[in-house]
Design a protein around this motif. Sequence first.
Motif, PDB file in Angstrom:
ATOM      1  N   LEU A  74       0.854  -1.188   0.000  1.00 29.96           N
ATOM      2  CA  LEU A  74       0.000   0.000   0.000  1.00 29.96           C
ATOM      3  C   LEU A  74       0.888   1.236   0.000  1.00 29.96           C
ATOM      4  N   VAL A  75       0.637   2.151  -0.891  1.00 21.60           N
ATOM      5  CA  VAL A  75       1.429   3.371  -0.993  1.00 21.60           C
ATOM      6  C   VAL A  75       0.493   4.567  -0.920  1.00 21.60           C
ATOM      7  N   LEU A  76       0.765   5.468   0.012  1.00 14.48           N
ATOM      8  CA  LEU A  76       0.016   6.718   0.127  1.00 14.48           C
ATOM      9  C   LEU A  76       0.933   7.867  -0.234  1.00 14.48           C
ATOM     10  N   ARG A  77       0.505   8.661  -1.180  1.00 11.76           N
ATOM     11  CA  ARG A  77       1.264   9.851  -1.578  1.00 11.76           C
ATOM     12  C   ARG A  77       0.421  11.086  -1.303  1.00 11.76           C
ATOM     13  N   THR A  78       1.024  12.061  -0.667  1.00 10.66           N
ATOM     14  CA  THR A  78       0.337  13.306  -0.360  1.00 10.66           C
ATOM     15  C   THR A  78       1.357  14.433  -0.294  1.00 10.66           C
ATOM     16  N   VAL A  79       0.898  15.636  -0.075  1.00  9.05           N
ATOM     17  CA  VAL A  79       1.793  16.790   0.029  1.00  9.05           C
ATOM     18  C   VAL A  79       1.533  17.496   1.343  1.00  9.05           C
ATOM     19  N   GLY A  80       2.531  18.204   1.807  1.00 10.65           N
ATOM     20  CA  GLY A  80       2.401  18.944   3.061  1.00 10.65           C
ATOM     21  C   GLY A  80       3.448  20.027   3.152  1.00 10.65           C
ATOM     22  N   LEU A 241       8.484   9.020   4.241  1.00 10.00           N
ATOM     23  CA  LEU A 241       9.571   9.416   3.352  1.00 10.00           C
ATOM     24  C   LEU A 241       9.209  10.748   2.710  1.00 10.00           C
ATOM     25  N   VAL A 242      10.137  11.679   2.770  1.00 14.28           N
ATOM     26  CA  VAL A 242       9.870  13.057   2.351  1.00 14.28           C
ATOM     27  C   VAL A 242      10.846  13.456   1.256  1.00 14.28           C
ATOM     28  N   SER A 243      10.334  14.134   0.246  1.00 10.55           N
ATOM     29  CA  SER A 243      11.191  14.673  -0.813  1.00 10.55           C
ATOM     30  C   SER A 243      10.722  16.081  -1.151  1.00 10.55           C
ATOM     31  N   THR A 244      11.606  16.837  -1.776  1.00 10.51           N
ATOM     32  CA  THR A 244      11.300  18.215  -2.156  1.00 10.51           C
ATOM     33  C   THR A 244      11.973  18.517  -3.481  1.00 10.51           C
ATOM     34  N   PRO A 245      11.340  19.319  -4.334  1.00 10.75           N
ATOM     35  CA  PRO A 245      11.959  19.663  -5.621  1.00 10.75           C
ATOM     36  C   PRO A 245      13.305  20.354  -5.472  1.00 10.75           C
ATOM     37  N   THR A 246      13.558  20.941  -4.310  1.00  9.68           N
ATOM     38  CA  THR A 246      14.836  21.624  -4.106  1.00  9.68           C
ATOM     39  C   THR A 246      16.004  20.655  -4.172  1.00  9.68           C
ATOM     40  N   LEU A 284      14.232  24.021   5.019  1.00 15.08           N
ATOM     41  CA  LEU A 284      13.822  25.262   5.664  1.00 15.08           C
ATOM     42  C   LEU A 284      12.350  25.194   6.023  1.00 15.08           C
ATOM     43  N   ALA A 285      11.997  25.897   7.079  1.00 10.49           N
ATOM     44  CA  ALA A 285      10.595  25.994   7.473  1.00 10.49           C
ATOM     45  C   ALA A 285       9.795  26.642   6.352  1.00 10.49           C
ATOM     46  N   GLY A 286       8.588  26.108   6.105  1.00 10.07           N
ATOM     47  CA  GLY A 286       7.733  26.641   5.055  1.00 10.07           C
ATOM     48  C   GLY A 286       7.852  25.918   3.734  1.00 10.07           C
ATOM     49  N   MET A 287       8.821  25.002   3.605  1.00 10.33           N
ATOM     50  CA  MET A 287       8.972  24.248   2.362  1.00 10.33           C
ATOM     51  C   MET A 287       7.756  23.335   2.143  1.00 10.33           C
ATOM     52  N   THR A 288       7.463  23.083   0.861  1.00 11.94           N
ATOM     53  CA  THR A 288       6.432  22.122   0.494  1.00 11.94           C
ATOM     54  C   THR A 288       7.093  20.780   0.210  1.00 11.94           C
ATOM     55  N   PHE A 289       6.513  19.714   0.771  1.00 12.65           N
ATOM     56  CA  PHE A 289       7.108  18.391   0.656  1.00 12.65           C
ATOM     57  C   PHE A 289       6.142  17.421  -0.020  1.00 12.65           C
ATOM     58  N   ALA A 290       6.718  16.479  -0.772  1.00 13.64           N
ATOM     59  CA  ALA A 290       5.980  15.300  -1.239  1.00 13.64           C
ATOM     60  C   ALA A 290       6.221  14.199  -0.225  1.00 13.64           C
ATOM     61  N   ILE A 291       5.169  13.673   0.347  1.00 14.95           N
ATOM     62  CA  ILE A 291       5.263  12.719   1.453  1.00 14.95           C
ATOM     63  C   ILE A 291       4.716  11.371   0.996  1.00 14.95           C
ATOM     64  N   ARG A 292       5.434  10.316   1.366  1.00 13.21           N
ATOM     65  CA  ARG A 292       5.045   8.969   0.955  1.00 13.21           C
ATOM     66  C   ARG A 292       5.113   8.033   2.156  1.00 13.21           C
ATOM     67  N   MET A 293       4.063   7.216   2.287  1.00 18.58           N
ATOM     68  CA  MET A 293       4.025   6.175   3.315  1.00 18.58           C
ATOM     69  C   MET A 293       3.714   4.847   2.640  1.00 18.58           C
TER      70      MET A 293
END
Length: 377
Positions: A74-80, A241-246, A284-293
């Motif tokens: 099971l894979v959940l993808r969301t943003v935060g 697991l967290v990733s960011t375009p940066t 950095l605080a305020g970054m947008t992340f792609a989050i996966r569980m």
Amino acid sequence: MKTLKRIFYAILSLTIIAGAYGIAFGVPEQVAQLRGGSATETADAPQNARAGQRGQNRATTVVLTSLEARKYTLVLRTVGSAVSLHRTEVTASDAGEVVETALQANGMVEKGDVLLRLDDRTEQFALEIAEANRDQVQATVTRYEGLRSNGSSVVTDVALSEARVALRLAEANVGLAQVALNDRTIVAPISGRLGLTDVSVGDRLSSGDAIVTIDDTSSLLATFEVPERSIGLLTEGKQVLVSTPTYTGRIFEGEITAFDSRLDSVTRSATVQAKIENPDGLLLAGMTFAIRMTEETDPLPVVPATAITWNRSGAGIWIAEEGSTRRVPVTIRYREGDRVWVEADAPLGAQIVAEGAMKLRDGAQVTVAGARKGPGA
């Protein structure tokens, strides 16, 4: 001539109808006796021919595969977005003119470091006055206690008690003056990174004015939404697991620290918080992340998508046993590409129809055209 043509067409039509009737239902007994044969034999002849033809084509050619069990991921993808786990906004505790600053944007500070100073001349004078008054009262108390210890009756118990009270009040005034003086110096309440500020020397601040923000980015707190269908993935301490375009291609790890006890009535989702370690300070605080569980289920039977058939009762698969087939109802749990995970009352290892299932009926005879190693193989 027209009359003869009509008679001819009528006889031809009757002949065709009689022939079709004889083929479909057999020749009447009376007619068969005139022809020298029985009606049963005459009728059985075309039927036996058709039965022989059906017997040759009755077996359906299918492709079989073994029923296997596999885990489904099971894979959940969301943003935060994230904020610093420890953060504060420094404000002025008193009014006054700024005479010294050490506010460097993005600079690192330790707890207790001086950020700025306000004009404190009045407070210094007030402290000196309070200390002088205390010293004076202290001298009086010392003199009274000396006289009493020598047996002098000049100082009464009341006078000595009043002197001691006056000393306590004087010491309290010194403490108040010291606090007022300390408030003129603004220090960092936590360790972290300074934000932008527009406060400079010469500015006049009022009590409660914002000075600067401090973010301790060694740990971030990410907030994101999880839909209702994925609530079962939520447990405290679960890895995310967290990733960011940066930082393309780089994965940061975190863990769930808390989640809401109820769903949003509009979005039908729950708010989740996860702690993300950031020892290098890259995030950095305020970054947008792609989050996966992710989470693996218990092993479930998995079949090719082509093995699933539908009827009024729902989905099912066909199992081949000794050259014939039977239909087994299934409940579809998950889909991925050309594979389907199901719940079915069928033993693992059973031969199921992977291709050609749409042509089958209960008890149908099958011949195997080929074999497949397994779903998705």
